[in-house]
Motif scaffolding. Structure first.
Motif, PDB file in Angstrom:
ATOM      1  N   LYS A 181      -5.163  -0.970  -4.372  1.00 53.26           N
ATOM      2  CA  LYS A 181      -4.160  -1.463  -5.322  1.00 53.26           C
ATOM      3  C   LYS A 181      -2.985  -2.162  -4.639  1.00 53.26           C
ATOM      4  O   LYS A 181      -2.224  -2.869  -5.308  1.00 53.26           O
ATOM      5  CB  LYS A 181      -3.645  -0.298  -6.168  1.00 53.26           C
ATOM      6  CG  LYS A 181      -4.690   0.260  -7.123  1.00 53.26           C
ATOM      7  CD  LYS A 181      -4.127   1.363  -8.001  1.00 53.26           C
ATOM      8  CE  LYS A 181      -5.155   1.805  -9.054  1.00 53.26           C
ATOM      9  NZ  LYS A 181      -4.639   2.861  -9.937  1.00 53.26           N
ATOM     10  N   GLY A 182      -2.856  -1.965  -3.340  1.00 51.66           N
ATOM     11  CA  GLY A 182      -1.745  -2.585  -2.618  1.00 51.66           C
ATOM     12  C   GLY A 182      -2.034  -4.018  -2.221  1.00 51.66           C
ATOM     13  O   GLY A 182      -1.838  -4.408  -1.054  1.00 51.66           O
ATOM     14  N   VAL A 217       0.842  -1.203   0.000  1.00 54.02           N
ATOM     15  CA  VAL A 217       0.000   0.000   0.000  1.00 54.02           C
ATOM     16  C   VAL A 217       0.876   1.251   0.000  1.00 54.02           C
ATOM     17  O   VAL A 217       0.606   2.217  -0.726  1.00 54.02           O
ATOM     18  CB  VAL A 217      -0.948  -0.005   1.219  1.00 54.02           C
ATOM     19  CG1 VAL A 217      -1.714   1.316   1.312  1.00 54.02           C
ATOM     20  CG2 VAL A 217      -1.921  -1.166   1.133  1.00 54.02           C
ATOM     21  N   GLU A 236      -2.774  -4.589  -8.450  1.00 51.36           N
ATOM     22  CA  GLU A 236      -1.975  -3.371  -8.598  1.00 51.36           C
ATOM     23  C   GLU A 236      -2.420  -2.471  -9.750  1.00 51.36           C
ATOM     24  O   GLU A 236      -2.273  -1.245  -9.673  1.00 51.36           O
ATOM     25  CB  GLU A 236      -0.499  -3.728  -8.789  1.00 51.36           C
ATOM     26  CG  GLU A 236       0.139  -4.414  -7.600  1.00 51.36           C
ATOM     27  CD  GLU A 236      -0.020  -5.932  -7.620  1.00 51.36           C
ATOM     28  OE1 GLU A 236       0.690  -6.609  -6.848  1.00 51.36           O
ATOM     29  OE2 GLU A 236      -0.844  -6.450  -8.415  1.00 51.36           O
ATOM     30  N   LYS A 254       3.328   6.022  -5.645  1.00 48.36           N
ATOM     31  CA  LYS A 254       3.091   6.155  -7.083  1.00 48.36           C
ATOM     32  C   LYS A 254       1.943   7.112  -7.379  1.00 48.36           C
ATOM     33  O   LYS A 254       1.918   7.760  -8.419  1.00 48.36           O
ATOM     34  CB  LYS A 254       2.795   4.783  -7.693  1.00 48.36           C
ATOM     35  CG  LYS A 254       3.977   3.816  -7.667  1.00 48.36           C
ATOM     36  CD  LYS A 254       3.592   2.462  -8.250  1.00 48.36           C
ATOM     37  CE  LYS A 254       4.774   1.501  -8.242  1.00 48.36           C
ATOM     38  NZ  LYS A 254       4.418   0.165  -8.791  1.00 48.36           N
ATOM     39  N   LEU A 255       0.993   7.174  -6.450  1.00 52.71           N
ATOM     40  CA  LEU A 255      -0.221   7.958  -6.681  1.00 52.71           C
ATOM     41  C   LEU A 255      -0.126   9.399  -6.208  1.00 52.71           C
ATOM     42  O   LEU A 255      -0.849  10.267  -6.702  1.00 52.71           O
ATOM     43  CB  LEU A 255      -1.406   7.285  -5.973  1.00 52.71           C
ATOM     44  CG  LEU A 255      -1.858   5.933  -6.520  1.00 52.71           C
ATOM     45  CD1 LEU A 255      -2.858   5.287  -5.572  1.00 52.71           C
ATOM     46  CD2 LEU A 255      -2.476   6.097  -7.905  1.00 52.71           C
ATOM     47  N   ALA A 283      -4.750   3.570  -2.915  1.00 58.76           N
ATOM     48  CA  ALA A 283      -3.492   2.861  -2.650  1.00 58.76           C
ATOM     49  C   ALA A 283      -3.757   1.573  -1.887  1.00 58.76           C
ATOM     50  O   ALA A 283      -3.133   0.533  -2.155  1.00 58.76           O
ATOM     51  CB  ALA A 283      -2.547   3.762  -1.862  1.00 58.76           C
ATOM     52  N   ALA A 292      -1.314   5.958   4.510  1.00 61.28           N
ATOM     53  CA  ALA A 292      -1.262   4.625   3.900  1.00 61.28           C
ATOM     54  C   ALA A 292      -0.468   3.664   4.772  1.00 61.28           C
ATOM     55  O   ALA A 292      -0.839   2.492   4.931  1.00 61.28           O
ATOM     56  CB  ALA A 292      -0.640   4.725   2.506  1.00 61.28           C
ATOM     57  N   GLN A 308       2.229   1.789  -3.412  1.00 62.63           N
ATOM     58  CA  GLN A 308       1.224   2.347  -4.309  1.00 62.63           C
ATOM     59  C   GLN A 308       0.949   3.818  -4.001  1.00 62.63           C
ATOM     60  O   GLN A 308       0.769   4.638  -4.906  1.00 62.63           O
ATOM     61  CB  GLN A 308      -0.076   1.539  -4.208  1.00 62.63           C
ATOM     62  CG  GLN A 308      -0.007   0.145  -4.805  1.00 62.63           C
ATOM     63  CD  GLN A 308       0.261   0.158  -6.298  1.00 62.63           C
ATOM     64  OE1 GLN A 308      -0.227   1.028  -7.016  1.00 62.63           O
ATOM     65  NE2 GLN A 308       1.038  -0.797  -6.769  1.00 62.63           N
ATOM     66  N   ALA A 309       0.945   4.162  -2.722  1.00 63.23           N
ATOM     67  CA  ALA A 309       0.708   5.553  -2.339  1.00 63.23           C
ATOM     68  C   ALA A 309       1.789   6.464  -2.901  1.00 63.23           C
ATOM     69  O   ALA A 309       1.509   7.592  -3.327  1.00 63.23           O
ATOM     70  CB  ALA A 309       0.654   5.676  -0.815  1.00 63.23           C
ATOM     71  N   THR A 328      -7.218   9.054  -2.320  1.00 72.78           N
ATOM     72  CA  THR A 328      -5.937   8.580  -2.844  1.00 72.78           C
ATOM     73  C   THR A 328      -5.359   7.497  -1.940  1.00 72.78           C
ATOM     74  O   THR A 328      -4.859   6.468  -2.412  1.00 72.78           O
ATOM     75  CB  THR A 328      -4.934   9.737  -2.977  1.00 72.78           C
ATOM     76  OG1 THR A 328      -5.471  10.732  -3.851  1.00 72.78           O
ATOM     77  CG2 THR A 328      -3.612   9.242  -3.535  1.00 72.78           C
ATOM     78  N   ARG A 370       0.956   9.411   2.207  1.00 68.85           N
ATOM     79  CA  ARG A 370       1.829   8.245   2.357  1.00 68.85           C
ATOM     80  C   ARG A 370       1.867   7.777   3.810  1.00 68.85           C
ATOM     81  O   ARG A 370       1.885   6.577   4.081  1.00 68.85           O
ATOM     82  CB  ARG A 370       3.235   8.591   1.854  1.00 68.85           C
ATOM     83  CG  ARG A 370       3.270   8.959   0.372  1.00 68.85           C
ATOM     84  CD  ARG A 370       4.669   9.330  -0.083  1.00 68.85           C
ATOM     85  NE  ARG A 370       4.701   9.684  -1.515  1.00 68.85           N
ATOM     86  CZ  ARG A 370       5.785   9.706  -2.259  1.00 68.85           C
ATOM     87  NH1 ARG A 370       6.965   9.413  -1.717  1.00 68.85           N
ATOM     88  NH2 ARG A 370       5.729  10.033  -3.545  1.00 68.85           N
TER      89      ARG A 370
END
Length: 411
Positions: free
Chosen positions: A347-348, A235, A353, A241-242, A344, A252, A238-239, A340, A249
């Motif tokens: 997608k984590g 997670v 993903e 990346k987002l 994450a 997350a 992914q955070a 967001t 972050r």
């Protein structure tokens, strides 16, 4: 007197990265001579001077001797006879122990250039273990340079583990621990920071709430990675990346801390883990003095991430409660942060993903619809005092209900 460019500027130039700060080391001089040349002294514990024109830092070459626990427990010797090699020897990593003179010639007595070429983060000497802050710094460098392929050398990781076992980490101040965490969160790969701390057994000392997540199972249907600690790392990855927002972050990183407290007889299920985690986050943030905006977003994400995932199933009244609790009417920027972090989280997971997260757009649309309700017509209709707030709430719920009826299949 000889002047050398040292540290991160030399390293980053060799890595072909942008140079943020330039630090200089001065060999063969005294504080008095520096002052006579117009430099201004700013260092209290050891002689550091600002250049009279550029205001860049110039530090006298020095050696250090450990005198007490912690990263401040050192006495310094900055006599004119301290050599370049002696100063570089006290530095943490070989890649940070390279100097360059004004002709561009490199001085690399401890193999920093070779370690850059080999993508290794390696300690300069055995005195590495005297400074507990280096555990956090090396983990942070590992996160920063992971994208370039760098890893921590095995012998350096062994010394970091030795520091973890020594009790020295407990001497670190809360403010410095958070500062290093915050810097790590700003890197491309903040999950590596957590991973390296766990490898050297520092995570259980510095961030026990996160360490406790490893080994905690989750339902395989929704979490093919199963382990909650692994999910947390995914997670956080992914955070990063987002969003470039460190508070997102941070949220997350802590969103699932409540799962470590789930009753063992209910595993791998974690009913109410979002609410269980709130007290954990409050204690975590109080201990290392986390800024209020980081803390508040982390609490919001922990409390509401399950609701956001299931947003299409919620009643209009429940959606209003979420918007109220998040104080989105006064702080609409929190909506983007919240969704967001939730994206994450979604997608984590192993195999998820690259999935889309339609909840994000749905939440934005429904909030914008509710937020479009104007107060002026309510006042003009004759409502007074507390009635205005109550009527505004009812009107917003009507708009949310209409939106949900029109967009039932959006999620």
């Amino acid at each position: 007197m000889k002047i050398y460019l040292v540290g991160g500027a030399v390293r980053d130039n060799l890595l072909k990265l942008p140079i943020k700060d330039r630090d200089y080391m001065v060999v063969g001089t005294t504080p008095e001579q520096m002052l006579d040349q117009g430099y201004k002294q700013v260092g209290k514990d050891f002689p550091v001077f600002l250049h009279p024109k550029t205001q860049q830092e110039y530090a006298l070459a020095r050696t250090e001797r450990k005198t007490e626990p912690g990263y401040n427990g050192f006495s310094c010797n900055a006599d004119p006879d301290v050599t370049l090699e002696e100063d570089l020897l006290r530095r943490d990593l070989t890649i940070n122990a390279i100097a360059q003179d004004d002709t561009g010639t490199l001085f690399d007595p401890y193999g920093g250039v070779a370690d850059i070429n080999n993508k290794q983060l390696r300690h300069v000497s055995g005195t590495f273990i005297e400074d507990p802050l280096r555990v956090l710094r090396v983990a942070r460098f590992a996160a920063r340079f992971h994208v370039l392929g760098f890893t921590v050398a095995d012998d350096t990781l062994a010394l970091m583990t030795q520091i973890s076992h020594s009790g020295e980490l407990q001497a670190l101040t809360p403010e410095r621990i958070f500062l290093e965490l915050d810097k790590a969160l700003a890197t491309d790969s903040p999950h590596i920071f957590i991973e390296v701390l766990r490898q050297c057994q520092a995570l259980e000392i510095l961030f026990p709430e996160i360490n406790a997540l490893f080994g905690i199972p989750q339902p395989e249907k929704w979490h093919p990675e199963i382990d909650t600690g692994i999910h947390t790392l995914m997670v956080l990855e992914q955070a990063a990346k987002l969003s470039n927002d460190n508070s997102v972050r941070f949220a997350a990183l802590l969103h699932d801390v409540g799962k470590a407290l789930s009753p063992k007889d209910s595993l791998p299920k974690h009913h109410g883990h979002g609410q269980t985690g709130l007290a954990v986050i409050k204690a975590f943030c109080a201990r290392i003095k986390v800024p209020n905006d980081y803390r508040d977003l982390a609490l919001l994400v922990c409390d509401q991430h399950q609701n956001i995932h299931n947003i299409n199933e919620l009643r209009p009244e429940t959606l209003m409660k979420i918007f109220d609790k998040a104080d989105l009417w006064r702080k609409p920027h929190r909506l983007e942060q919240l969704i967001t972090a939730c994206e994450a989280d979604s997608k984590g997971r192993l195999g998820f993903e690259h999935d889309i997260y339609p909840q994000a757009q749905y939440v934005k649309e429904v909030f914008n619809a509710a937020n479009s309700v104007a107060v002026k017509p309510i006042i003009e209709a004759g409502f007074l005092g507390a009635e205005i707030k109550q009527q505004l709430r009812l009107e917003r719920i009507k708009v949310i209900t209409k939106f949900k009826n029109e967009f039932k299949n959006l999620v």
